[in-house]
Design a protein around this motif. Structure first.
Motif, PDB file in Angstrom:
ATOM      1  N   TRP A  52      -4.527  -1.208  -5.632  1.00  0.00           N
ATOM      2  CA  TRP A  52      -4.591  -2.054  -6.998  1.00  0.00           C
ATOM      3  C   TRP A  52      -3.381  -2.108  -7.854  1.00  0.00           C
ATOM      4  CZ3 TRP A  52      -3.831  -0.221 -11.932  1.00  0.00           C
ATOM      5  CH2 TRP A  52      -3.764   1.203 -12.141  1.00  0.00           C
ATOM      6  N   ALA A  53      -2.572  -0.892  -7.734  1.00  0.00           N
ATOM      7  CA  ALA A  53      -1.356  -0.950  -8.546  1.00  0.00           C
ATOM      8  C   ALA A  53      -0.255  -1.454  -7.741  1.00  0.00           C
ATOM      9  CB  ALA A  53      -1.047   0.671  -8.676  1.00  0.00           C
ATOM     10  N   GLY A  54      -0.591  -1.747  -6.287  1.00  0.00           N
ATOM     11  CA  GLY A  54       0.299  -2.598  -5.439  1.00  0.00           C
ATOM     12  C   GLY A  54       1.536  -1.713  -5.193  1.00  0.00           C
ATOM     13  N   ILE A  55       1.614  -0.262  -5.346  1.00  0.00           N
ATOM     14  CA  ILE A  55       2.578   0.451  -4.911  1.00  0.00           C
ATOM     15  C   ILE A  55       2.299   1.121  -3.463  1.00  0.00           C
ATOM     16  CG2 ILE A  55       3.647   2.982  -5.534  1.00  0.00           C
ATOM     17  CD1 ILE A  55       3.311   2.246  -8.458  1.00  0.00           C
ATOM     18  N   THR A  56       0.882   1.698  -3.336  1.00  0.00           N
ATOM     19  CA  THR A  56       0.403   2.210  -2.173  1.00  0.00           C
ATOM     20  C   THR A  56       0.081   1.174  -1.079  1.00  0.00           C
ATOM     21  OG1 THR A  56      -0.026   4.185  -3.278  1.00  0.00           O
ATOM     22  CG2 THR A  56      -0.975   4.083  -1.015  1.00  0.00           C
ATOM     23  N   THR A  57       0.667   1.196   0.058  1.00  0.00           N
ATOM     24  CA  THR A  57       0.101   0.683   1.178  1.00  0.00           C
ATOM     25  C   THR A  57      -0.178   1.274   2.388  1.00  0.00           C
ATOM     26  OG1 THR A  57       2.305   0.164   1.857  1.00  0.00           O
ATOM     27  CG2 THR A  57       1.397  -1.581   0.415  1.00  0.00           C
ATOM     28  N   ALA A  58      -1.150   0.690   3.376  1.00  0.00           N
ATOM     29  CA  ALA A  58      -1.321   1.500   4.510  1.00  0.00           C
ATOM     30  C   ALA A  58      -1.603   0.316   5.660  1.00  0.00           C
ATOM     31  CB  ALA A  58      -2.738   2.347   4.343  1.00  0.00           C
ATOM     32  N   TYR A  59      -1.275   0.828   7.070  1.00  0.00           N
ATOM     33  CA  TYR A  59      -1.034  -0.088   8.062  1.00  0.00           C
ATOM     34  C   TYR A  59      -1.616   0.610   9.218  1.00  0.00           C
ATOM     35  CZ  TYR A  59       2.236  -2.474   5.244  1.00  0.00           C
ATOM     36  OH  TYR A  59       3.055  -3.367   4.339  1.00  0.00           O
ATOM     37  N   ALA A  60      -2.286  -0.352  10.025  1.00  0.00           N
ATOM     38  CA  ALA A  60      -2.776   0.133  11.328  1.00  0.00           C
ATOM     39  C   ALA A  60      -1.636   0.535  12.172  1.00  0.00           C
ATOM     40  CB  ALA A  60      -3.662  -1.055  11.884  1.00  0.00           C
ATOM     41  N   GLU A  61      -1.810   1.294  13.287  1.00  0.00           N
ATOM     42  CA  GLU A  61      -0.663   1.604  14.038  1.00  0.00           C
ATOM     43  C   GLU A  61      -0.256   0.334  14.571  1.00  0.00           C
ATOM     44  OE1 GLU A  61      -1.492   4.524  16.947  1.00  0.00           O
ATOM     45  OE2 GLU A  61       0.411   4.829  17.871  1.00  0.00           O
ATOM     46  N   SER A  62      -1.187  -0.468  15.206  1.00  0.00           N
ATOM     47  CA  SER A  62      -0.473  -1.596  15.944  1.00  0.00           C
ATOM     48  C   SER A  62       0.440  -2.620  15.262  1.00  0.00           C
ATOM     49  CB  SER A  62      -1.928  -2.397  16.433  1.00  0.00           C
ATOM     50  OG  SER A  62      -2.693  -2.676  15.667  1.00  0.00           O
ATOM     51  N   VAL A  63       0.255  -2.472  13.833  1.00  0.00           N
ATOM     52  CA  VAL A  63       1.230  -3.396  13.229  1.00  0.00           C
ATOM     53  C   VAL A  63       2.333  -2.834  12.294  1.00  0.00           C
ATOM     54  CG1 VAL A  63      -0.999  -4.908  12.901  1.00  0.00           C
ATOM     55  CG2 VAL A  63      -0.441  -3.597  11.133  1.00  0.00           C
ATOM     56  N   LYS A  64       2.105  -1.569  12.281  1.00  0.00           N
ATOM     57  CA  LYS A  64       3.092  -1.049  11.508  1.00  0.00           C
ATOM     58  C   LYS A  64       4.522  -1.105  11.841  1.00  0.00           C
ATOM     59  CE  LYS A  64       2.554   3.852   9.580  1.00  0.00           C
ATOM     60  NZ  LYS A  64       2.127   5.116  10.072  1.00  0.00           N
ATOM     61  N   GLY A  65       5.411  -1.270  10.877  1.00  0.00           N
ATOM     62  CA  GLY A  65       6.920  -1.923  11.064  1.00  0.00           C
ATOM     63  C   GLY A  65       6.943  -3.473  11.461  1.00  0.00           C
ATOM     64  N   ARG A  66       6.033  -4.132  11.632  1.00  0.00           N
ATOM     65  CA  ARG A  66       6.257  -5.447  11.788  1.00  0.00           C
ATOM     66  C   ARG A  66       5.155  -6.644  10.598  1.00  0.00           C
ATOM     67  NH1 ARG A  66       3.252  -7.698  15.881  1.00  0.00           N
ATOM     68  NH2 ARG A  66       1.860  -6.286  16.197  1.00  0.00           N
ATOM     69  N   PHE A  67       4.219  -5.963  10.091  1.00  0.00           N
ATOM     70  CA  PHE A  67       3.513  -6.699   9.032  1.00  0.00           C
ATOM     71  C   PHE A  67       3.891  -5.904   7.713  1.00  0.00           C
ATOM     72  CE2 PHE A  67      -0.196  -8.380  11.837  1.00  0.00           C
ATOM     73  CZ  PHE A  67       0.633  -8.921  12.721  1.00  0.00           C
ATOM     74  N   ILE A  68       4.097  -6.882   6.728  1.00  0.00           N
ATOM     75  CA  ILE A  68       3.951  -6.183   5.395  1.00  0.00           C
ATOM     76  C   ILE A  68       2.965  -6.996   4.373  1.00  0.00           C
ATOM     77  CG2 ILE A  68       5.707  -6.256   3.496  1.00  0.00           C
ATOM     78  CD1 ILE A  68       7.908  -6.491   5.335  1.00  0.00           C
ATOM     79  N   ILE A  69       2.130  -6.229   3.815  1.00  0.00           N
ATOM     80  CA  ILE A  69       1.090  -6.551   2.701  1.00  0.00           C
ATOM     81  C   ILE A  69       1.706  -6.516   1.428  1.00  0.00           C
ATOM     82  CG2 ILE A  69       0.314  -4.255   2.483  1.00  0.00           C
ATOM     83  CD1 ILE A  69      -2.678  -5.696   2.513  1.00  0.00           C
ATOM     84  N   SER A  70       1.422  -7.415   0.830  1.00  0.00           N
ATOM     85  CA  SER A  70       1.972  -7.397  -0.649  1.00  0.00           C
ATOM     86  C   SER A  70       0.860  -8.362  -1.459  1.00  0.00           C
ATOM     87  CB  SER A  70       3.327  -8.148  -0.830  1.00  0.00           C
ATOM     88  OG  SER A  70       3.294  -9.510  -0.487  1.00  0.00           O
ATOM     89  N   LYS A  71       1.283  -8.405  -2.775  1.00  0.00           N
ATOM     90  CA  LYS A  71       0.299  -9.146  -3.660  1.00  0.00           C
ATOM     91  C   LYS A  71       1.192  -9.650  -5.138  1.00  0.00           C
ATOM     92  CE  LYS A  71      -2.097  -5.339  -5.992  1.00  0.00           C
ATOM     93  NZ  LYS A  71      -2.135  -5.654  -7.375  1.00  0.00           N
ATOM     94  N   ASP A  72       0.564 -10.802  -5.367  1.00  0.00           N
ATOM     95  CA  ASP A  72       1.001 -11.202  -6.719  1.00  0.00           C
ATOM     96  C   ASP A  72      -0.017 -11.255  -7.780  1.00  0.00           C
ATOM     97  OD1 ASP A  72       1.937 -12.903  -8.994  1.00  0.00           O
ATOM     98  OD2 ASP A  72       3.303 -14.038  -7.513  1.00  0.00           O
ATOM     99  N   ASP A  73      -0.090 -10.375  -8.762  1.00  0.00           N
ATOM    100  CA  ASP A  73      -1.027 -10.265  -9.608  1.00  0.00           C
ATOM    101  C   ASP A  73      -1.114 -11.624 -10.499  1.00  0.00           C
ATOM    102  OD1 ASP A  73      -0.700  -6.710 -10.303  1.00  0.00           O
ATOM    103  OD2 ASP A  73      -1.839  -7.844  -8.583  1.00  0.00           O
ATOM    104  N   ALA A  74      -0.278 -12.120 -10.862  1.00  0.00           N
ATOM    105  CA  ALA A  74      -0.293 -13.287 -11.680  1.00  0.00           C
ATOM    106  C   ALA A  74      -0.657 -14.349 -11.082  1.00  0.00           C
ATOM    107  CB  ALA A  74       1.370 -13.760 -12.196  1.00  0.00           C
ATOM    108  N   GLU A  75      -0.903 -14.621  -9.611  1.00  0.00           N
ATOM    109  CA  GLU A  75      -1.425 -15.604  -8.962  1.00  0.00           C
ATOM    110  C   GLU A  75      -2.693 -15.178  -8.205  1.00  0.00           C
ATOM    111  OE1 GLU A  75      -0.139 -18.541  -8.515  1.00  0.00           O
ATOM    112  OE2 GLU A  75       1.502 -17.997  -9.985  1.00  0.00           O
TER     113      GLU A  75
END
Length: 131
Positions: A52-75
């Motif tokens: 929720w705070a947007g600081i901590t992320t976690a990825y599956a091994e298969s996408v680590k290093g290739r995918f990036i998750i992010s969010k825009d709270d205002a939107e």
């Protein structure tokens, strides 16, 4: 709560796509959100999570290093930037979130897998990667 995923499409191997997930109730800033995917004939699998705070992320091994998750709270929108796509990334991608609790994942040191916590699912958006 409604989740609307978009941004899928057809892309060549090595290309990039950015998925979006809009949350309807304005609580994206206080609750965890995640992406999952389901390939034909396979079970739905965890892709990435953002706390929720947007600081901590976690990825599956298969996408680590290739995918990036992010969010825009205002939107009230979450994103998944997918780079270096391969045909193995072809799937319907779903966004998911929780109502009140935390989304739990298991980390084996290489990557994460889903444990529990999803209360709402979006309808999914198709991603097809051609070789």
């Amino acid at each position: 709560v409604q989740l609307q995923a978009s941004g899928g499409g057809l892309v060549q191997a090595g290309g990039s796509l950015r998925l979006s997930c809009a949350r309807s109730d304005g609580t994206i800033d206080i609750l965890d959100m995640a992406w999952f995917r389901q390939a034909p004939g396979k079970e739905r699998e965890f892709v990435a999570l953002i706390r929720w705070a947007g600081i901590t992320t976690a990825y599956a091994e298969s996408v680590k290093g290739r995918f990036i998750i992010s969010k825009d709270d205002a939107e009230n929108t979450m994103y998944l930037q997918m780079n270096s796509l391969t045909p193995e990334d072809t799937a319907v991608y779903y966004c998911a979130t929780t109502a009140l609790s935390r989304l739990a994942v298991l980390d084996d040191g290489l990557g994460c897998s889903y444990n529990y916590g999803v209360d709402y699912w979006g309808k999914g958006t198709q991603v097809t990667v051609s070789s």
